[in-house]
Design a protein around this motif. Structure first.
Motif, mmCIF file in Angstrom:
data_model
loop_
_atom_site.group_PDB
_atom_site.id
_atom_site.type_symbol
_atom_site.label_atom_id
_atom_site.label_comp_id
_atom_site.label_asym_id
_atom_site.label_seq_id
_atom_site.Cartn_x
_atom_site.Cartn_y
_atom_site.Cartn_z
ATOM 1 N N MET A 7 46.115 56.299 25.806
ATOM 2 C CA MET A 7 47.388 55.900 26.406
ATOM 3 C C MET A 7 48.345 55.485 25.304
ATOM 4 S SD MET A 7 46.634 53.639 29.826
ATOM 5 C CE MET A 7 48.282 52.960 29.823
ATOM 6 N N ALA A 8 49.586 55.883 25.443
ATOM 7 C CA ALA A 8 50.648 55.440 24.548
ATOM 8 C C ALA A 8 51.581 54.540 25.360
ATOM 9 C CB ALA A 8 51.410 56.649 24.002
ATOM 10 N N ILE A 9 52.530 53.921 24.696
ATOM 11 C CA ILE A 9 53.473 53.030 25.362
ATOM 12 C C ILE A 9 54.209 53.746 26.492
ATOM 13 C CG2 ILE A 9 55.666 51.783 25.028
ATOM 14 C CD1 ILE A 9 53.254 50.242 24.023
ATOM 15 N N ASP A 10 54.541 55.021 26.301
ATOM 16 C CA ASP A 10 55.341 55.750 27.290
ATOM 17 C C ASP A 10 54.504 56.664 28.194
ATOM 18 O OD1 ASP A 10 54.622 57.536 25.335
ATOM 19 O OD2 ASP A 10 56.615 58.418 25.095
#
Length: 135
Positions: A7-10
């Protein structure tokens, strides 16, 4: 190519159900607890669509066969989960005509309503921040 990714921030999250924390303190089977989360999600849709009875209570129409399908469980597992939730006082089913599915009313234990404004402020549901400020 892998099926999973970090998972990334966006990163957009996949569809998910809210899982009420009070369920973890109840002696329910995992299938019954999952069924409750599913029914609670459907009850929220009923709220948004204005599905209420003559007394103003929100209800859902969700045939047992469709519940079993949504849970990827057998018909008897879905029936057992609904019976467990009824016995625990978390749902009430109202019979209708012979060929019509029951109305299901999803109930909340006292003190288990989440106040949206608290959620908007980013506070945890447990109120742990308050404990830290008061110490």
């Amino acid at each position: 190519n892998t099926m999973t990714d970090y998972m990334a921030i966006d990163t957009d999250l996949p569809p998910y159900f809210p899982y009420p924390q009070f369920l973890m303190d109840m002696a329910l089977s995992h299938t019954a607890a999952l069924t409750y989360a599913l029914l609670l999600d459907r009850a929220h849709l009923s709220q948004l669509n204005g599905w209420t009875d003559e007394a103003g209570w929100v209800y859902i129409v969700f045939p047992v066969e469709k519940i079993a399908e949504a849970l990827n469980r057998s018909l008897s597992s879905a029936k057992n989960a609904l019976a467990e939730l009824s016995a625990a006082g978390l749902i009430e089913r109202k019979r209708r005509g012979q060929f019509l599915p029951n109305l299901i009313y999803v109930k909340l234990p006292d003190g288990q309503r989440i106040i949206p404004s608290q959620m908007d402020k980013g506070l945890s549901i447990t109120g742990a921040e308050n404990d830290l400020r008061n110490s």
